[in-house]
Design a protein around this motif. Structure first.
Motif, PDB file in Angstrom:
ATOM      1  N   GLY A 215     -22.001 -25.482 -16.806  1.00 22.46           N
ATOM      2  CA  GLY A 215     -21.345 -26.468 -16.015  1.00 22.46           C
ATOM      3  C   GLY A 215     -20.337 -27.505 -16.411  1.00 22.46           C
ATOM      4  O   GLY A 215     -19.142 -27.528 -16.200  1.00 22.46           O
ATOM      5  N   ILE A 216     -20.652 -28.059 -17.542  1.00 24.03           N
ATOM      6  CA  ILE A 216     -19.498 -28.789 -18.268  1.00 24.03           C
ATOM      7  C   ILE A 216     -18.405 -27.975 -19.080  1.00 24.03           C
ATOM      8  O   ILE A 216     -17.345 -28.132 -18.963  1.00 24.03           O
ATOM      9  N   SER A 217     -18.989 -27.014 -20.015  1.00 23.58           N
ATOM     10  CA  SER A 217     -18.000 -26.320 -20.866  1.00 23.58           C
ATOM     11  C   SER A 217     -17.145 -25.627 -20.198  1.00 23.58           C
ATOM     12  O   SER A 217     -15.885 -25.225 -20.399  1.00 23.58           O
ATOM     13  N   SER A 218     -17.675 -24.842 -19.049  1.00 25.54           N
ATOM     14  CA  SER A 218     -16.588 -24.274 -18.142  1.00 25.54           C
ATOM     15  C   SER A 218     -15.601 -24.907 -17.470  1.00 25.54           C
ATOM     16  O   SER A 218     -14.409 -24.485 -17.582  1.00 25.54           O
ATOM     17  N   MET A 219     -16.087 -26.224 -17.074  1.00 20.30           N
ATOM     18  CA  MET A 219     -15.134 -26.953 -16.405  1.00 20.30           C
ATOM     19  C   MET A 219     -13.992 -27.415 -17.404  1.00 20.30           C
ATOM     20  O   MET A 219     -12.973 -27.753 -17.193  1.00 20.30           O
ATOM     21  N   MET A 220     -14.587 -27.593 -18.938  1.00 21.37           N
ATOM     22  CA  MET A 220     -13.494 -28.177 -19.665  1.00 21.37           C
ATOM     23  C   MET A 220     -12.556 -26.960 -20.201  1.00 21.37           C
ATOM     24  O   MET A 220     -11.273 -27.152 -20.533  1.00 21.37           O
ATOM     25  N   ALA A 221     -12.909 -25.806 -20.156  1.00 21.29           N
ATOM     26  CA  ALA A 221     -11.937 -24.697 -20.498  1.00 21.29           C
ATOM     27  C   ALA A 221     -11.041 -24.623 -19.269  1.00 21.29           C
ATOM     28  O   ALA A 221      -9.622 -24.558 -19.420  1.00 21.29           O
TER      29      ALA A 221
ATOM     30  N   TYR B  55     -31.689 -39.349 -13.145  1.00 20.69           N
ATOM     31  CA  TYR B  55     -31.170 -39.119 -11.993  1.00 20.69           C
ATOM     32  C   TYR B  55     -29.645 -38.879 -12.002  1.00 20.69           C
ATOM     33  O   TYR B  55     -29.041 -38.588 -11.033  1.00 20.69           O
ATOM     34  N   LYS B  56     -29.016 -39.476 -12.959  1.00 20.16           N
ATOM     35  CA  LYS B  56     -27.462 -39.225 -12.990  1.00 20.16           C
ATOM     36  C   LYS B  56     -27.008 -38.059 -13.844  1.00 20.16           C
ATOM     37  O   LYS B  56     -27.718 -37.636 -14.568  1.00 20.16           O
ATOM     38  N   PRO B  57     -25.927 -37.821 -13.356  1.00 17.99           N
ATOM     39  CA  PRO B  57     -25.045 -36.382 -14.179  1.00 17.99           C
ATOM     40  C   PRO B  57     -25.012 -36.892 -15.531  1.00 17.99           C
ATOM     41  O   PRO B  57     -24.906 -38.139 -15.733  1.00 17.99           O
ATOM     42  N   THR B  58     -24.931 -36.170 -16.435  1.00 16.00           N
ATOM     43  CA  THR B  58     -24.692 -36.245 -17.670  1.00 16.00           C
ATOM     44  C   THR B  58     -23.302 -36.986 -17.952  1.00 16.00           C
ATOM     45  O   THR B  58     -22.355 -36.604 -17.474  1.00 16.00           O
ATOM     46  N   SER B  59     -23.358 -37.998 -18.977  1.00 12.06           N
ATOM     47  CA  SER B  59     -22.276 -38.582 -19.364  1.00 12.06           C
ATOM     48  C   SER B  59     -21.241 -37.914 -20.503  1.00 12.06           C
ATOM     49  O   SER B  59     -20.305 -38.297 -20.641  1.00 12.06           O
ATOM     50  N   SER B  60     -22.062 -36.964 -20.896  1.00 12.78           N
ATOM     51  CA  SER B  60     -21.247 -36.066 -21.953  1.00 12.78           C
ATOM     52  C   SER B  60     -19.938 -35.685 -21.661  1.00 12.78           C
ATOM     53  O   SER B  60     -19.031 -35.147 -22.330  1.00 12.78           O
ATOM     54  N   ARG B  61     -19.891 -35.360 -20.564  1.00 10.12           N
ATOM     55  CA  ARG B  61     -18.519 -34.603 -19.921  1.00 10.12           C
ATOM     56  C   ARG B  61     -17.522 -35.516 -19.966  1.00 10.12           C
ATOM     57  O   ARG B  61     -16.291 -34.943 -20.024  1.00 10.12           O
ATOM     58  N   TYR B  62     -17.833 -36.948 -19.804  1.00 10.49           N
ATOM     59  CA  TYR B  62     -16.679 -37.732 -20.186  1.00 10.49           C
ATOM     60  C   TYR B  62     -16.191 -37.827 -21.524  1.00 10.49           C
ATOM     61  O   TYR B  62     -14.688 -37.952 -21.572  1.00 10.49           O
ATOM     62  N   ALA B  63     -16.904 -37.679 -22.442  1.00 11.91           N
ATOM     63  CA  ALA B  63     -16.452 -37.780 -23.739  1.00 11.91           C
ATOM     64  C   ALA B  63     -16.006 -36.302 -24.115  1.00 11.91           C
ATOM     65  O   ALA B  63     -14.886 -36.398 -24.867  1.00 11.91           O
ATOM     66  N   LEU B  64     -16.436 -35.335 -23.591  1.00 11.83           N
ATOM     67  CA  LEU B  64     -15.563 -34.025 -23.984  1.00 11.83           C
ATOM     68  C   LEU B  64     -14.346 -33.966 -23.095  1.00 11.83           C
ATOM     69  O   LEU B  64     -13.446 -33.537 -23.794  1.00 11.83           O
TER      70      LEU B  64
END
Length: 293
Positions: free
Chosen positions: A143-149, A240-249
């Motif tokens: 989910g996150i890594s593909s979005m960042m690519a 319950y909330k989506p991961t905040s890591s994607r904002y950092a990435l």
């Protein structure tokens, strides 16, 4: 004997569709996972009101060799997903304000933490390499890594960089196989263990490509890439909330792209001007709007 892929799901099914004793045992286990994971067979049998052989048959019906095997998989399930099985009750008072605060504060915290732990010398060197690359391949799975690519592609193309994002595992390997020494491969992996991404990095290296990973230090991906921008995902426990890591990435992606733009200098401006001009085709004449978004 089959290995249980998901012992919790098997228990849930047994509690609904199993024999009478299986339903009793499955319901008891699901109601008190911690007790069952530590209790002896005699204690479980006594609590449920069944015989010890019945407990053993129950474990075998779930695909386990016996109670010991069952408890191993149960402990594993508790360690991996226990927080989703017995979550803290939600406080529903002032829910709207609490949700807004939870999202924004966690995002800010994640970005600040990433910034504090970032090696800017490495990041700027990565940007300098991208700026002169013949072509750039961005890859990520999940989910996150593909979005960042995909986002890296979205940001780099407007700077005149020949860039392509690939999130399909098989195509990642295929595109890596046609890499050249002019290729820069940028690999994203929040875990650092996405197999297709690791494979693509190793394939691209065979053909002389420069490989860059944005991933946790000491992960499998970090060990094979030429250059690593360290990124460690840390969560706050709110399930319950989506991961905040994607904002950092995403902030790291923006830092890299900004550095690429500054490295390439004024030659990026004509592309940016054209993209800005294209917004007028939407009949929206507002210079404050984002660049083509």
């Amino acid at each position: 004997m089959r290995t249980p892929a998901d012992i919790i799901t098997r228990l849930q099914l047994a509690s609904q569709d199993g024999t009478k004793s299986d339903r009793k045992l499955a319901g008891f286990v699901l109601a008190d996972l911690d007790f069952v994971s530590k209790a002896a067979i005699s204690e479980i049998a006594a609590r449920v009101g069944v015989s010890e052989p019945t407990v053993t048959r129950f474990c075998r019906n779930l695909g386990c060799e016996g109670l010991r095997d069952f408890k191993f998989y149960l402990a594993q399930a508790i360690a991996i997903g226990g927080q989703y099985l017995s979550p803290e009750p939600l406080s529903r008072d002032a829910r709207e304000q609490r949700i807004a605060s939870a999202i924004t504060e966690a995002a800010i915290s994640a970005i600040q933490r990433a910034s504090e732990n970032l090696d800017m010398t490495t990041l700027v060197a990565v940007a300098a390499r991208i700026a002169v690359s013949g072509n750039v391949l961005c890859i990520g799975s999940g989910g996150i890594s593909s979005m960042m690519a995909t986002e890296m592609q979205n940001r780099l193309f407007r700077l005149g960089v020949s860039v392509l994002a690939q999130i399909d595992g098989q195509l990642q390997r295929m595109y890596a196989a046609v890499a050249t020494p002019d290729t820069t491969l940028i690999a994203f992996s929040v875990s650092g263990y996405a197999r297709s991404v690791i494979d693509a990095v190793q394939v691209a290296q065979q053909y002389g490509a420069t490989t860059i990973a944005i991933t946790p230090p000491d992960s499998a991906l970090a060990k094979v890439a030429d250059t690593v921008i360290h990124f460690q995902s840390l969560e706050d426990g709110n399930i319950y909330k989506p991961t905040s890591s994607r904002y950092a990435l995403l902030s790291i992606v923006d830092m890299i792209v900004t550095s690429v733009a500054e490295t390439r200098g004024p030659r990026v401006l004509e592309n940016l001007r054209r993209i800005k001009q294209s917004v007028n085709t939407l009949k929206v004449d507002d210079p404050r709007l984002p660049l083509g978004d």
